[in-house]
Design a protein around this motif. Structure first.
Motif, PDB file in Angstrom:
ATOM      1  N   PHE A  72       0.855  -1.185   0.000  1.00 47.11           N
ATOM      2  CA  PHE A  72       0.000   0.000   0.000  1.00 47.11           C
ATOM      3  C   PHE A  72       0.891   1.235   0.000  1.00 47.11           C
ATOM      4  CE2 PHE A  72      -2.355  -3.438   1.984  1.00 47.11           C
ATOM      5  CZ  PHE A  72      -3.569  -3.378   1.317  1.00 47.11           C
ATOM      6  N   GLY A  73       0.690   2.089  -1.000  1.00 46.88           N
ATOM      7  CA  GLY A  73       1.528   3.283  -1.122  1.00 46.88           C
ATOM      8  C   GLY A  73       0.726   4.500  -1.523  1.00 46.88           C
ATOM      9  N   ARG A  74       1.466   5.553  -1.849  1.00 45.74           N
ATOM     10  CA  ARG A  74       0.860   6.806  -2.300  1.00 45.74           C
ATOM     11  C   ARG A  74       1.561   7.287  -3.553  1.00 45.74           C
ATOM     12  NH1 ARG A  74      -2.199   9.641   1.575  1.00 45.74           N
ATOM     13  NH2 ARG A  74      -2.238   8.663   3.645  1.00 45.74           N
ATOM     14  N   PHE A  95       6.263   3.982  -0.769  1.00 44.83           N
ATOM     15  CA  PHE A  95       5.672   3.059   0.193  1.00 44.83           C
ATOM     16  C   PHE A  95       6.117   3.333   1.629  1.00 44.83           C
ATOM     17  CE2 PHE A  95       5.949   0.880  -3.897  1.00 44.83           C
ATOM     18  CZ  PHE A  95       4.620   0.558  -4.105  1.00 44.83           C
ATOM     19  N   ASP A  96       6.989   4.299   1.839  1.00 42.03           N
ATOM     20  CA  ASP A  96       7.408   4.651   3.192  1.00 42.03           C
ATOM     21  C   ASP A  96       7.604   6.158   3.276  1.00 42.03           C
ATOM     22  OD1 ASP A  96       9.668   4.864   1.636  1.00 42.03           O
ATOM     23  OD2 ASP A  96      11.017   3.914   3.068  1.00 42.03           O
ATOM     24  N   SER A  97       7.632   6.672   4.489  1.00 41.91           N
ATOM     25  CA  SER A  97       7.684   8.127   4.686  1.00 41.91           C
ATOM     26  C   SER A  97       9.005   8.728   4.231  1.00 41.91           C
ATOM     27  CB  SER A  97       7.437   8.465   6.166  1.00 41.91           C
ATOM     28  OG  SER A  97       8.366   7.799   6.992  1.00 41.91           O
ATOM     29  N   ARG A 134       9.289  -0.850 -12.033  1.00 44.92           N
ATOM     30  CA  ARG A 134      10.669  -0.991 -11.553  1.00 44.92           C
ATOM     31  C   ARG A 134      10.769  -0.420 -10.139  1.00 44.92           C
ATOM     32  NH1 ARG A 134      14.764   2.478 -11.432  1.00 44.92           N
ATOM     33  NH2 ARG A 134      13.775   3.883 -12.944  1.00 44.92           N
ATOM     34  N   PHE A 135      11.252  -1.258  -9.217  1.00 41.58           N
ATOM     35  CA  PHE A 135      11.388  -0.832  -7.825  1.00 41.58           C
ATOM     36  C   PHE A 135      12.760  -0.213  -7.580  1.00 41.58           C
ATOM     37  CE2 PHE A 135       7.884  -3.793  -7.465  1.00 41.58           C
ATOM     38  CZ  PHE A 135       7.059  -3.169  -6.530  1.00 41.58           C
ATOM     39  N   GLU A 136      12.754   0.773  -6.704  1.00 41.93           N
ATOM     40  CA  GLU A 136      13.987   1.443  -6.279  1.00 41.93           C
ATOM     41  C   GLU A 136      13.980   1.461  -4.752  1.00 41.93           C
ATOM     42  OE1 GLU A 136      15.463   5.954  -6.608  1.00 41.93           O
ATOM     43  OE2 GLU A 136      15.095   5.014  -8.566  1.00 41.93           O
ATOM     44  N   TYR A 137      15.080   1.064  -4.135  1.00 44.55           N
ATOM     45  CA  TYR A 137      15.051   0.868  -2.681  1.00 44.55           C
ATOM     46  C   TYR A 137      16.476   0.862  -2.140  1.00 44.55           C
ATOM     47  CZ  TYR A 137      16.074  -3.744  -4.533  1.00 44.55           C
ATOM     48  OH  TYR A 137      16.631  -4.764  -5.242  1.00 44.55           O
TER      49      TYR A 137
END
Length: 349
Positions: free
Chosen positions: A69-71, A110-112, A134-137
């Motif tokens: 769950f994200g924004r 997905f995180d602050s 594509r995810f970036e983390y």
């Protein structure tokens, strides 16, 4: 064969919303095909139906916490992701909701701290509405997913997933990350029960099939033979293929745990001068098993109770027959068995 031939009435209150308190304490319906009989037991009684020399095959795929769950980075709009399949590296096929809010080039966080985010690359499968993302983390992807994701409980479980589901919606022998739905027939086994089964002289082999979201997609063709199955990746190691093939050579039963193990075994079967045997390797399968199919490997099946009109109900009807399966389901309803993923079990021997 018509889709309506695989329908049955299921009261909504029989759909299990939570797991059994103890994995092997759930109920077990035993169907004996030779006697056309039904017995009502509990799952730990499975030992009474296994024989020394039997080979039991389990799917060791592990469910990933695939729901995020994200924004939307620019507008702050709420977005839900369901990871379907890793395409390559950090690029995944993903279902998004609401899809209309996301366009190519959009970013979802997905995180602050914005340390875990996704970039929309475009459509992967326009017919199914899935996107390439594509995810970036920072750190290790699966660790971040474990931290921020939740288990992808099926839509008929009408509650949000909680922390307990990360353990209960996972078999005790799960090993290889990749599924977005549990191979639920295996949820009933405990480590202690598996040890007892081995001590009885039953051989245990493992295959890996990563369960995709297609397992929840309904059959829409009125003539079921027109239905096209989704493809799922599977693998069988040389070691496990040998365990299974040795059991076949010795004339022993191959007992499949779940429809995913069944589809893997039947897909990996190759014909040899001595009959059908399992071929080790990595492949994908879209095999559709329905009445009329002749099983090559599987002789007995441990499974759950499946949705009306589903391909899984068609598969077990192929192993026994449609009439007896539907009679058993009617009895399960009368006896108030618990249905679907967190529900009770069935042995077809």
């Amino acid at each position: 064969m018509k889709l309506e031939d695989f329908d049955y009435h299921l009261p909504e209150e029989l759909i299990a919303q939570t797991p059994a308190q103890q994995r092997d304490s759930c109920r077990l319906m035993v169907l004996n095909r030779e006697k056309n009989s039904i017995e009502h037991r509990h799952f730990h009684d499975i030992l009474d139906y296994l024989k020394p020399g039997d080979c039991m095959v389990l799917n060791d795929s592990r469910v990933i916490p695939a729901r995020l769950f994200g924004r939307k980075a620019v507008t702050g709009a709420h977005i839900e992701f369901l990871l379907i399949k890793r395409l390559e590296g950090d690029v995944w096929e993903t279902m998004v909701r609401p899809g209309k809010r996301l366009k190519e080039g959009d970013t979802v966080v997905f995180d602050s701290e914005h340390l875990f985010q996704a970039h929309i690359l475009g459509f992967q499968d326009p017919d199914q509405g899935t996107r390439k993302v594509r995810f970036e983390y920072e750190g290790i992807f699966m660790e971040r997913l474990e931290e921020l994701g939740s288990m992808p409980l099926p839509p008929y479980i009408e509650r949000p997933a909680d922390d307990a589901d990360k353990e209960t919606y996972q078999t005790v022998y799960s090993r290889i990350d990749g599924s977005v739905a549990a191979p639920t027939a295996g949820l009933h086994f405990t480590k202690e029960l598996l040890k007892e089964i081995e001590e009885k002289g039953v051989k245990i082999a493992y295959v890996t099939l990563h369960v995709g979201i297609g397992t929840f997609r309904p059959v829409k063709c009125e003539n079921i033979e027109e239905h096209h199955m989704h493809f799922e990746e599977y693998s069988v190691t040389e070691e496990n293929a040998k365990i299974i093939n040795d059991a076949i050579d010795e004339g022993q039963r191959i007992i499949s745990v779940g429809t995913t193990s069944t589809r893997t075994l039947e897909s990996a079967a190759v014909e040899t001068p001595a009959g059908f045997r399992i071929q080790a390797g990595h492949n994908s399968t879209g095999i559709f098993i329905y009445p009329g199919y002749e099983f090559k490997i599987v002789k007995a099946l441990i499974t759950n109770f499946h949705l009306p009109k589903s391909t899984l109900l068609m598969l077990i009807s192929a192993l026994y027959d449609r009439e007896h399966i539907l009679e058993a389901y009617e009895e399960a309803v009368r006896e108030k068995y618990r249905f679907f993923s967190y529900g009770d079990a069935m042995l077809i021997e």
